[in-house]
Motif scaffolding. Sequence first.
Motif, mmCIF file in Angstrom:
data_model
loop_
_atom_site.group_PDB
_atom_site.id
_atom_site.type_symbol
_atom_site.label_atom_id
_atom_site.label_comp_id
_atom_site.label_asym_id
_atom_site.label_seq_id
_atom_site.Cartn_x
_atom_site.Cartn_y
_atom_site.Cartn_z
ATOM 1 N N UNK A 63 0.713 -1.752 -0.175
ATOM 2 C CA UNK A 63 -0.205 0.139 0.263
ATOM 3 C C UNK A 63 0.652 1.384 0.198
ATOM 4 N N UNK A 64 0.674 1.706 -1.241
ATOM 5 C CA UNK A 64 0.160 1.472 -2.122
ATOM 6 C C UNK A 64 0.751 0.544 -2.844
ATOM 7 N N UNK A 65 0.517 0.427 -3.976
ATOM 8 C CA UNK A 65 0.153 -0.849 -4.536
ATOM 9 C C UNK A 65 2.205 -0.907 -5.668
ATOM 10 N N UNK A 66 2.408 -1.741 -5.355
ATOM 11 C CA UNK A 66 3.814 -1.463 -6.528
ATOM 12 C C UNK A 66 4.117 -2.647 -7.756
ATOM 13 N N UNK A 67 3.755 -1.778 -8.284
ATOM 14 C CA UNK A 67 4.019 -2.921 -9.959
ATOM 15 C C UNK A 67 5.433 -3.131 -10.564
#
Lengths: 535, 361
Positions: free
Chosen positions: A507-511
Amino acid sequence: MSNHTRAFVTVDRGTATTAVAIVGPVAGRLRLLGATAGPAGIPEDALLERVRRRLTDADPGLATALGLDAEGAAAGLRRLVATTAPPPQLVVIAATERVVRPLAAIAETAGWRVRTLVIDGAEILAVATALADRRVDAILAGASDPPGAHERPLIGDLGTLVASATERRPDLVTVLAGGLATPGGRTEALFRPDRPGPTVLAPSAAVGDGVPLRSLLDGLRGGEADGRRALSAATETLATVLRRRVEVVEIGCSGGARVVAGWQPGEAAEVHWASVAGAALLPRAFTDATLDAVIGWLTLPLDRLRVRDRLRELAVAPWADAAGDGAVLRLAAARAALGRLLDLTPAMDDLPAPDLLVAAGGAWQVAPGPAVALALADVVRRPGIRALGLESARLLAPLGTIEDPGERAAIVADLRDDILVPLGSVILPAGMRPGRSAGMLRVTGAGGATDIDLVPGGIELVDLAPGERAAVDLRFRDAVDVGVRARHVAAEVVGGLGGLLVDLRDVPLHLPGRLEPRRELLAAWQAASWPGMDR
Amino acid sequence: MTGDGPFAGDGALTGDGPETGDRPLTAPRWLDEVTLRRMVESDLVTRVALPPGDRPLVDPGAVILPGDTLLEHLRDRRIDEVDVKALEADRPLAGSRWAPVPGRRRRDRGAEGELLAPLPGRGSRWRLVTGEHRVAVSAVVGGTVVEVRPGAEIRLRVDGLALRGAFAAGAPARGRLELATDPFGDLRPGGIDVGRAGSILVVGSRIDAEALTRARAMGVHGIVVASLPGKELRDFQASERRQRAALHQLEPFGVLVLDGALRRPISTPVTTLLEHLAGREVALLVDPPALVFAAEASELPVVPADWVRVRSGPNAGAEGRLLGLAGLRRFAAGVHLEAASVAFDGEPPVDIPIGDLERLA
């Protein structure tokens, strides 16, 4: 709608699709009897007839009792209609970039498509040409109150250019804000009082955190039955009826909306809402960044040119190509649009987290429920435990057009089990240390207890049928953020089409930055939540 | 382009296809659930850009013919400052024309143009849009002027019928309609020569930017195509921008895209119509995208009520007969959609999502 003993029809007219539903009394209370949707060009009565036919096939006795057993009978029912029109264009103009930015930020959340112009350093001819553009529906001209030293030399040009634009187009709605809005002042005197378009004086962007200005701008667009305004009213009622804090994120073809309605015992519900043209499934100002955002969520191995062409097709016929790859592309575009909606409404992130998060709008309607639940979890990364719902019959906006709050509440209370399709619940902890087990989760439902090792970075899905309740007991090794910071959390969750989603990702999403591993990761997450999808 | 499709025929384009015996010409009610698109429309209103400085040469209500001059376009717009005090007692309006009083010795002698906006705090001084190089812009289509908005647009209600497209690029153009390929075909750059000069070419399913620029260079006035990929569109638009900036411009050239960006053939009723119009003068409009032509209603193809075309999805471009509604069906990726049963060329019926279908009327 003075009583609840007769059937009625709801119609949600969107820019791409129209949704209709028949609501009628069953065993003393109103129930949703059927709903459907079709492309916006299809006559409403044809869609209504589809619903009536199915009702007659499914329950002939009920159809007869309600007088709906004959062809065309539904067309005579009373209708609640909400209409969402394409957002009009507003030019926001100020002397300097520093002044125009907050004005534009407010206008963007008031349902307008915004174009900004700045006098400082600009070519006057280009500014005048932009103001005279036929696609412009209104102008918001603003200045600091009082105008700063950097603005004062440019205020004169600002006033004369805007006034000249209204001489070319006397019907143009003009809003003067902040330092330009002195009643009878020098700027207002530049505008001819006898022209057909109004000249409105508005507070500056700094007054009341911009709420008065936003409210004024919102009132200048849309009709009485504006779908997004009605959605706000209905969400407020829903929060009161459910006694929950409810957040609705609506993504449509021409815009999006975010409504947060709080509920406190003994108090009126507090509503915050924004209508955002930039959060359309495919915004009019489609840039490379917009395309990149869609590609960033896409699990299909398509090149940029192909994706752009597919999206162009989607813009031409938003209701078409909804199966197979088209559904995947649409959901990727919906995720990107939801991301823009959240980015453009940062103030709402500071409000307490909702108990129930609802996906609304045409963009979500064709994907399977579990896939929509995952999409919500992918983009809305607020730590906490909350229920997820899908407004599949699109009842909320038409119900929001009922003017009497008491009557609206009575109808929403009757329909409380029908308005939303339960997607399940999501548990989203933040602040876990990566690389090792962060703790244990015990889910105790009707079928017994299930223990899950909480390994950061992944998603766990627990079957929990719609309507089923379960107790969850989370025990973390270290304190984490689950709405509150704690090591031990116990809560009750409800099931749905997507079951219980235990989201242990960042959180936040790491891609991954590279496209191929990113696609593979997204596809792996999606595989479990999208039955019938092979990538 | 051969004439053996279901709407083929000599002379007037009437006829209801090969299976004429039981095909309905009036739609049963359930057909209302499938999108109906009007193939042609009348009373189309087109817009001609009129940016500040351009001078309209028509008034509202004027009836114009193709080739009549609509406006005078300034190619080198610039701003001058002029004193308008001596001209008239009343304050002039922005957008009105201004010219110096003849015979006076003035600094602004020769400056003539459109009043843009007064200079703040400078009394009677105004900004004036003016320039040296003016070109006449002619109407490509006849009609009645609906509105003239100085600095914005001229709106014109066109005479004749209009075949609407999905989008268009380039400039409005007029020419003789010619068919270059069959409805499924591609037009390659080598297939265009000066013999096509002055024509508006119908080129089938798709075309690339190279062929478009070659067509423009060969004097072709416009292209009508079923689909144009985004890359080709952007390349063509970049070429158009360079062309517009050049001192010696070619004839106006426009591209009308009938369906979208993905490849599909032109639908049979539209092909039949275009075949019938071949050799006639037509106008290609950009705003809104349309092909305007003169024809009697009796010349339009009559499309059977159950005729349907797959607009999108795996069967895009296929045409068939609607047999009935199929209700909710499960399609690829587990998506449930409303469907209709469609028969293609005598094959067993298949269920197609209703959203992917379109009827023409």
